[in-house]
Design a protein around this motif. Sequence first.
Motif, PDB file in Angstrom:
ATOM      1  N   LEU A 222      12.481  -0.552  -8.350  1.00  0.00           N
ATOM      2  CA  LEU A 222      11.058  -0.830  -8.569  1.00  0.00           C
ATOM      3  C   LEU A 222      10.470  -1.562  -7.372  1.00  0.00           C
ATOM      4  O   LEU A 222       9.562  -2.368  -7.520  1.00  0.00           O
ATOM      5  N   PHE A 223      11.023  -1.291  -6.166  1.00  0.00           N
ATOM      6  CA  PHE A 223      10.662  -2.127  -5.026  1.00  0.00           C
ATOM      7  C   PHE A 223       9.158  -2.146  -4.764  1.00  0.00           C
ATOM      8  O   PHE A 223       8.607  -3.177  -4.392  1.00  0.00           O
ATOM      9  N   HIS A 224       8.504  -0.990  -4.948  1.00  0.00           N
ATOM     10  CA  HIS A 224       7.053  -0.984  -4.699  1.00  0.00           C
ATOM     11  C   HIS A 224       6.338  -1.905  -5.688  1.00  0.00           C
ATOM     12  O   HIS A 224       5.377  -2.569  -5.325  1.00  0.00           O
ATOM     13  N   LEU A 225       6.841  -1.973  -6.922  1.00  0.00           N
ATOM     14  CA  LEU A 225       6.238  -2.882  -7.893  1.00  0.00           C
ATOM     15  C   LEU A 225       6.547  -4.335  -7.572  1.00  0.00           C
ATOM     16  O   LEU A 225       5.697  -5.209  -7.699  1.00  0.00           O
TER      17      LEU A 225
ATOM     18  N   THR B 128       0.817  -1.212   0.000  1.00  0.00           N
ATOM     19  CA  THR B 128       0.000   0.000   0.000  1.00  0.00           C
ATOM     20  C   THR B 128       0.850   1.262   0.000  1.00  0.00           C
ATOM     21  O   THR B 128       0.330   2.356   0.173  1.00  0.00           O
ATOM     22  N   LYS B 129       2.167   1.107  -0.160  1.00  0.00           N
ATOM     23  CA  LYS B 129       3.043   2.271  -0.011  1.00  0.00           C
ATOM     24  C   LYS B 129       3.725   2.647  -1.312  1.00  0.00           C
ATOM     25  O   LYS B 129       4.019   1.785  -2.147  1.00  0.00           O
ATOM     26  N   THR B 130       4.026   3.930  -1.440  1.00  0.00           N
ATOM     27  CA  THR B 130       4.832   4.388  -2.558  1.00  0.00           C
ATOM     28  C   THR B 130       6.290   4.055  -2.277  1.00  0.00           C
ATOM     29  O   THR B 130       6.640   3.631  -1.174  1.00  0.00           O
ATOM     30  N   LEU B 131       7.127   4.243  -3.261  1.00  0.00           N
ATOM     31  CA  LEU B 131       8.544   3.955  -3.092  1.00  0.00           C
ATOM     32  C   LEU B 131       9.121   4.773  -1.927  1.00  0.00           C
ATOM     33  O   LEU B 131       9.924   4.271  -1.140  1.00  0.00           O
ATOM     34  N   GLU B 132       8.671   6.028  -1.796  1.00  0.00           N
ATOM     35  CA  GLU B 132       9.164   6.861  -0.690  1.00  0.00           C
ATOM     36  C   GLU B 132       8.586   6.357   0.632  1.00  0.00           C
ATOM     37  O   GLU B 132       9.280   6.266   1.635  1.00  0.00           O
TER      38      GLU B 132
END
Lengths: 318, 306
Positions: A281-284, A69-73
Amino acid sequence: MARLASTAVPSNGTESDGRRTGRPGPITLRPGLLRPDKKPKKSIVRTILMALMALYTLVPLAWLVFSSTKTLEGLQTSFGLWFAGDFALWDNIRLVLTHQDGVFLRWFANTLLYVVVGAGGATLLALLGGYALAKFDFPGKRAVFAIVIGAVAVPGTALAVPTFLLFSRLGFTNTPWAVIIPSLISPFALYLMWTFASEAIPTELMEAARIDGAGEFRTFFKVGLPLLAPGTVTVILITTVTTWNNFFLPLIMLRDPQWFPLTLGLNNWNQAAFTPGGQALFHLVLTGSLLTVIPLAVTFLLLQRYWQNGLAAGAVKG
Amino acid sequence: MTSAASVGERAPRTVEAGNGRRRRWAGWAFIGPFMAVFTLVFLAPIAYSLWLSVHRTQFVGGTQFVGLDNYVRALQDPRFWEGAVRVGLFLAVQVPVMFVLALLAALALDSGRLYGKSFFRISIFMPYAVPGVVSALMWGFLYGTRFGLTGNLNDLFGWNLDPLNSSLLLPAIGNIVTWQWVGYSMLIFYSALKVVDTSLYEAAAIDGATQFQIIRKIKIPALRGAMVIATIFSIIGSFQLFNEPQILQALTPQRITSHYTPNMFAFNLSFAGQQVNYAAAIAIIMGLITMVIAYVVQLRGTRKDV
């Protein structure tokens, strides 16, 4: 081989609280002493210890859900086991599905292809083979047993490289066949099917069908197949998990991302952050991982009794 | 050979002879497809692997027979031994830890004294449904000091943990494998316990046995078969350790070398180093070690008087 398994093997597969309580006999004569029909007292201490263990298995999965549920930041700035400021799950899912022209969906379709053809084929071959081993005497049967059991002990390591070289001569590498064909063989599935077929199909029934004039294949479809249905579901589940989770084999066989299964694709996205000029691309990767886990997790929840019975058969028959 | 034909316990006396002969071979119609594919993906590669391991290919001179040279070279290669010892150590520590956890959980499930038993059964088993790649990726993030749980813990308690860049690396990999498989082992043990006839417990209780004695004298022995199978699978799994270190390698390239485990060594030799002959020899040595140890475990485990 002990036939201990008979009580554990599917048949009807009722998996309630399971245990057979005390059978009538001398016990019922002294109910005051033993009270076999009374359930043991629940223990809070044991439940707490068990809860710790469940915490161990569930916390990483919870972390995965929160992270999706989080953005990369947000991933870098927020506490792992809670939401970050903005809820980016839907954005992440949209990004996963559209990144690189929607290659994730392609990987998903590939995985489905490998599961349906690979695991389906493996189940079919094991079904036929297990039936043969359990219900027929044929020339070379002992040799078949010896070869299959001996080969199972050979680790995949020893097979991977020569299989690759062999397949590359045959022109199979970098095509779906390179992943599908090796998936077709599951000695463990054969072993389970052999167990199920020995337990579930009465030879008399087969004889009756033959006397009525049915050929061997008709006998198999009319008598064997219906009785093997519960065992077949178990084997489908096991081969599906194996194929769905396959990594080593496609890693060796495939170069073209167009043919990757999900596991290989996710690894590729993850690696991108560590290659020069690559993009983090960790969030992906995390959202994609969640999307990869959900189908199997749901299947397992829905089909509990089948895999539990299958494990029981596999565990006891040895 | 003709006498063997009549050995079949279900020899069809009522059916005419020609039909009987056809029946003898009918089994092959069903096992045939399996054996055909099996030959292609198991037997042929094994044979090819053996052939490769006793040859060498050079730019000058082509392929020539070199006998056991590749094997000798492997047995003298410190890189091979480093990996082999590492997976041996891994096996010796990770598998017992996992089995003890799984056994305790299985006994707790079997005792019937838990609240919410089916919740625990499914939650502890759940990681089995997670692909090995995803669990390795996930734990890789969790171990990370920047935005994993480790980082959160370090901030919270002022620790300085860094599992991926310290001697904690191997235990960290062991934890991933344990997390993934502990529920599976638990269910195998639990299934074996459920088959035990409850009248045995009742008889023991009449004789005044304590719960602990019942566990030690009835339940643990009942688990032996399941233990042997689970141990053999774990031996094979440990010696083939590949996915987890291969995926974590990106996070800690200095610590995870290309020969971190024998399987990674063989993989890197053949695909990065083009040394397929040497790789084949290493794979076969590991295969032999696995088979010998699995065989010993099976012999000891199934002995009646242990």
